[in-house]
Design a protein around this motif. Structure first.
Motif, PDB file in Angstrom:
ATOM      1  N   SER A 163       0.776  -1.247   0.000  1.00 28.98           N
ATOM      2  CA  SER A 163       0.000   0.000   0.000  1.00 28.98           C
ATOM      3  C   SER A 163       0.803   1.290   0.000  1.00 28.98           C
ATOM      4  CB  SER A 163      -0.918   0.017   1.230  1.00 28.98           C
ATOM      5  OG  SER A 163      -1.751  -1.117   1.250  1.00 28.98           O
ATOM      6  N   TYR A 164       2.045   1.274   0.471  1.00 26.94           N
ATOM      7  CA  TYR A 164       2.693   2.557   0.755  1.00 26.94           C
ATOM      8  C   TYR A 164       4.037   2.772   0.050  1.00 26.94           C
ATOM      9  CZ  TYR A 164      -0.655   1.977   4.547  1.00 26.94           C
ATOM     10  OH  TYR A 164      -1.795   1.751   5.266  1.00 26.94           O
ATOM     11  N   LEU A 165       4.578   1.762  -0.572  1.00 22.83           N
ATOM     12  CA  LEU A 165       5.906   1.915  -1.161  1.00 22.83           C
ATOM     13  C   LEU A 165       5.848   2.872  -2.349  1.00 22.83           C
ATOM     14  CD1 LEU A 165       8.781   0.761  -0.723  1.00 22.83           C
ATOM     15  CD2 LEU A 165       8.278  -0.831  -2.604  1.00 22.83           C
ATOM     16  N   PRO A 166       6.620   3.966  -2.319  1.00 16.17           N
ATOM     17  CA  PRO A 166       6.591   4.908  -3.441  1.00 16.17           C
ATOM     18  C   PRO A 166       6.813   4.174  -4.767  1.00 16.17           C
ATOM     19  CG  PRO A 166       7.917   5.785  -1.651  1.00 16.17           C
ATOM     20  CD  PRO A 166       7.580   4.368  -1.275  1.00 16.17           C
ATOM     21  N   ASP A 167       6.024   4.538  -5.766  1.00 14.11           N
ATOM     22  CA  ASP A 167       6.113   3.821  -7.048  1.00 14.11           C
ATOM     23  C   ASP A 167       6.637   4.709  -8.168  1.00 14.11           C
ATOM     24  OD1 ASP A 167       3.958   5.459  -7.336  1.00 14.11           O
ATOM     25  OD2 ASP A 167       2.565   3.902  -7.994  1.00 14.11           O
ATOM     26  N   THR A 168       7.284   5.804  -7.784  1.00 14.21           N
ATOM     27  CA  THR A 168       7.961   6.637  -8.771  1.00 14.21           C
ATOM     28  C   THR A 168       9.345   6.956  -8.247  1.00 14.21           C
ATOM     29  OG1 THR A 168       7.752   8.648 -10.104  1.00 14.21           O
ATOM     30  CG2 THR A 168       7.110   8.806  -7.804  1.00 14.21           C
ATOM     31  N   THR A 169      10.244   7.350  -9.114  1.00 15.34           N
ATOM     32  CA  THR A 169      11.612   7.611  -8.660  1.00 15.34           C
ATOM     33  C   THR A 169      11.625   8.782  -7.684  1.00 15.34           C
ATOM     34  OG1 THR A 169      11.963   8.874 -10.676  1.00 15.34           O
ATOM     35  CG2 THR A 169      12.856   6.647 -10.608  1.00 15.34           C
ATOM     36  N   ILE A 170      12.408   8.624  -6.634  1.00 13.53           N
ATOM     37  CA  ILE A 170      12.500   9.636  -5.587  1.00 13.53           C
ATOM     38  C   ILE A 170      13.956  10.018  -5.397  1.00 13.53           C
ATOM     39  CG2 ILE A 170      10.339   9.045  -4.452  1.00 13.53           C
ATOM     40  CD1 ILE A 170      11.800   7.226  -2.563  1.00 13.53           C
ATOM     41  N   THR A 171      14.184  11.087  -4.652  1.00  9.93           N
ATOM     42  CA  THR A 171      15.538  11.633  -4.545  1.00  9.93           C
ATOM     43  C   THR A 171      15.764  12.245  -3.170  1.00  9.93           C
ATOM     44  OG1 THR A 171      17.144  13.045  -5.693  1.00  9.93           O
ATOM     45  CG2 THR A 171      14.925  13.936  -5.396  1.00  9.93           C
ATOM     46  N   VAL A 172      17.010  12.475  -2.843  1.00 13.03           N
ATOM     47  CA  VAL A 172      17.323  13.129  -1.576  1.00 13.03           C
ATOM     48  C   VAL A 172      16.678  14.506  -1.547  1.00 13.03           C
ATOM     49  CG1 VAL A 172      19.159  14.089  -0.147  1.00 13.03           C
ATOM     50  CG2 VAL A 172      19.496  11.904  -1.322  1.00 13.03           C
ATOM     51  N   SER A 173      15.987  14.780  -0.449  1.00 15.03           N
ATOM     52  CA  SER A 173      15.193  16.002  -0.356  1.00 15.03           C
ATOM     53  C   SER A 173      15.243  16.503   1.075  1.00 15.03           C
ATOM     54  CB  SER A 173      13.749  15.685  -0.761  1.00 15.03           C
ATOM     55  OG  SER A 173      12.924  16.815  -0.677  1.00 15.03           O
ATOM     56  N   PHE A 174      15.507  17.785   1.251  1.00 21.54           N
ATOM     57  CA  PHE A 174      15.508  18.325   2.607  1.00 21.54           C
ATOM     58  C   PHE A 174      15.285  19.831   2.582  1.00 21.54           C
ATOM     59  CE2 PHE A 174      19.739  20.129   2.200  1.00 21.54           C
ATOM     60  CZ  PHE A 174      20.392  19.259   1.337  1.00 21.54           C
ATOM     61  N   GLY A 175      14.882  20.362   3.731  1.00 26.71           N
ATOM     62  CA  GLY A 175      14.695  21.801   3.803  1.00 26.71           C
ATOM     63  C   GLY A 175      13.921  22.210   5.035  1.00 26.71           C
ATOM     64  N   ILE A 176      13.703  23.504   5.138  1.00 27.55           N
ATOM     65  CA  ILE A 176      13.037  24.071   6.307  1.00 27.55           C
ATOM     66  C   ILE A 176      12.041  25.144   5.886  1.00 27.55           C
ATOM     67  CG2 ILE A 176      14.768  23.639   8.066  1.00 27.55           C
ATOM     68  CD1 ILE A 176      15.904  26.410   7.546  1.00 27.55           C
ATOM     69  N   GLN A 177      11.064  25.354   6.765  1.00 27.82           N
ATOM     70  CA  GLN A 177      10.090  26.428   6.584  1.00 27.82           C
ATOM     71  C   GLN A 177       9.913  27.129   7.926  1.00 27.82           C
ATOM     72  OE1 GLN A 177       6.299  25.978   4.276  1.00 27.82           O
ATOM     73  NE2 GLN A 177       5.371  26.166   6.289  1.00 27.82           N
ATOM     74  N   THR A 178       9.850  28.442   7.907  1.00 24.45           N
ATOM     75  CA  THR A 178       9.653  29.174   9.156  1.00 24.45           C
ATOM     76  C   THR A 178       8.216  29.013   9.628  1.00 24.45           C
ATOM     77  OG1 THR A 178       8.942  31.234   8.113  1.00 24.45           O
ATOM     78  CG2 THR A 178      11.299  30.911   8.355  1.00 24.45           C
ATOM     79  N   ASP A 179       8.040  28.994  10.941  1.00 25.23           N
ATOM     80  CA  ASP A 179       6.697  28.961  11.515  1.00 25.23           C
ATOM     81  C   ASP A 179       6.295  30.328  12.055  1.00 25.23           C
ATOM     82  OD1 ASP A 179       6.854  26.365  10.855  1.00 25.23           O
ATOM     83  OD2 ASP A 179       6.634  25.563  12.876  1.00 25.23           O
ATOM     84  N   SER A 180       7.219  31.302  11.964  1.00 26.23           N
ATOM     85  CA  SER A 180       6.918  32.665  12.394  1.00 26.23           C
ATOM     86  C   SER A 180       7.821  33.593  11.593  1.00 26.23           C
ATOM     87  CB  SER A 180       7.170  32.820  13.895  1.00 26.23           C
ATOM     88  OG  SER A 180       8.532  32.580  14.172  1.00 26.23           O
ATOM     89  N   ALA A 181       7.679  34.871  11.845  1.00 25.54           N
ATOM     90  CA  ALA A 181       8.447  35.835  11.053  1.00 25.54           C
ATOM     91  C   ALA A 181       9.874  35.965  11.586  1.00 25.54           C
ATOM     92  CB  ALA A 181       7.739  37.179  11.057  1.00 25.54           C
ATOM     93  N   ASN A 182      10.564  34.849  11.572  1.00 26.60           N
ATOM     94  CA  ASN A 182      11.967  34.823  11.992  1.00 26.60           C
ATOM     95  C   ASN A 182      12.748  33.910  11.056  1.00 26.60           C
ATOM     96  OD1 ASN A 182      11.937  36.227  14.777  1.00 26.60           O
ATOM     97  ND2 ASN A 182      10.274  34.730  14.926  1.00 26.60           N
ATOM     98  N   ALA A 183      13.936  34.320  10.696  1.00 27.40           N
ATOM     99  CA  ALA A 183      14.772  33.475   9.846  1.00 27.40           C
ATOM    100  C   ALA A 183      15.158  32.209  10.599  1.00 27.40           C
ATOM    101  CB  ALA A 183      16.022  34.246   9.431  1.00 27.40           C
ATOM    102  N   ARG A 184      15.249  31.118   9.883  1.00 21.10           N
ATOM    103  CA  ARG A 184      15.662  29.837  10.469  1.00 21.10           C
ATOM    104  C   ARG A 184      16.844  29.285   9.683  1.00 21.10           C
ATOM    105  NH1 ARG A 184      12.988  30.868  14.882  1.00 21.10           N
ATOM    106  NH2 ARG A 184      10.809  30.226  14.949  1.00 21.10           N
TER     107      ARG A 184
END
Lengths: 67, 230
Positions: B194-215
């Motif tokens: 049911s859950y195994l990704p069935d398309t090619t995937i790649t290394v992925s990372f990042g961040i998003q701010t939760d407030s008006a401050n740089a992270r």
């Protein structure tokens, strides 16, 4: 490839700039963040011409101006 | 501690295999990608930024990539290795590990293998870690096609400005196990059906701010390896 979406509230209109080596930078506008992300995804999948803003076409001459 | 020495070499193939007499483990029976960020080439990545951010190497031991967001709420920076080249398969175990830290909690963090997507926090396919709360709680996610084909498990917590090692192991059969700092924290089953990704995937990372401050996210390294053995 770098896709830069302007900051704003989620519902704010956004501008998107796409830059990559070997291609001329592409920009386009979007109604909001979700629209910007969707258009960027479309550009990744279908090519950036499909979403890039087109320059305004010149007004077609009217019958009066042709005379 | 004494060192085990194998001066004659160490073979991992049967004697009849072309590399049977090769004195070193056969590196070609896996598809592997290690990045310790001794170098960084922006063109190797699809970088999706909201606001402004320019990922760059930063000074420090170990080879470090720094990512700093701009300072509006929900600004973000995500990197995805181009082109996607890992396809998850049954019978092909896969290993993933990464080491990173974030400056502050109350930061949305994602790290793992994902399909290339402009919304890495909610991708259609991937096996990855996600932290979205000020507590730093980490969730391990395994997802195919959409959220309806998604399963997840609690993994552990992030600590602000402290490196952590996150890893997962797809056993090639039915289970993905999630680890933090070398300890198995949880696993998800029923993956093959049911859950195994069935398309090619790649290394992925990042961040998003939760407030008006740089992270800031500082990435030390990551490693992916998929077995080619049948």
């Amino acid at each position: 490839m770098k896709i830069t979406i302007s900051s704003g509230e989620p519902g704010d209109p956004r501008t998107v700039l796409v830059e990559d080596e070997g291609m001329e930078a592409v920009s386009f506008t979007a109604d909001n963040l979700a629209d910007a992300q969707a258009k960027a995804m479309q550009g990744l999948n279908e090519g950036w011409d499909s979403v890039a803003d087109k320059p305004d076409e010149p007004d077609k001459p009217t019958k009066a101006s042709k005379k | 501690m004494s060192v085990t020495r194998l001066p004659a070499g160490l073979a991992t193939r049967k004697p009849t295999h072309p590399f049977g007499q090769y004195f070193h483990p056969d590196e070609t029976d896996q598809h592997a990608y290690l990045n310790d960020f001794n170098t960084y080439t922006a063109g190797d990545w699809t970088i999706t930024v909201v606001g402004s951010s320019t990922p760059a190497l930063v000074a420090g031991d170990g080879g470090l990539l720094g990512i700093t967001t701009s300072a509006s709420s929900a600004d973000s920076a995500f990197l995805q290795k181009t082109i996607a080249s890992f396809l998850m398969e049954t019978g092909k175990p896969t290993w993933f590990g990464c080491r990173f830290k974030v400056s502050t909690l109350a930061t949305t963090v994602v790290f793992g293998l994902q399909v290339i997507d402009t919304t890495p926090l909610d991708v259609t396919d991937g096996i990855y870690f996600l932290s979205t709360t000020a507590t730093g709680a980490i969730t391990g996610i395994c997802r195919k096609n959409a959220s309806t084909g998604s399963t997840s498990a609690a993994v552990g917590t992030l600590v602000a400005d402290t490196y952590t090692d996150l890893a997962w192991y797809w056993d090639g059969k039915d289970t993905v196990t999630f680890y933090q700092d070398g300890v198995a924290k949880s696993s998800v089953t029923g993956v093959a059906a049911s859950y195994l990704p069935d398309t090619t995937i790649t290394v992925s990372f990042g961040i998003q701010t939760d407030s008006a401050n740089a992270r800031t996210m500082t990435v030390d390294s990551f490693f992916v390896a998929k077995s080619r053995r049948s």
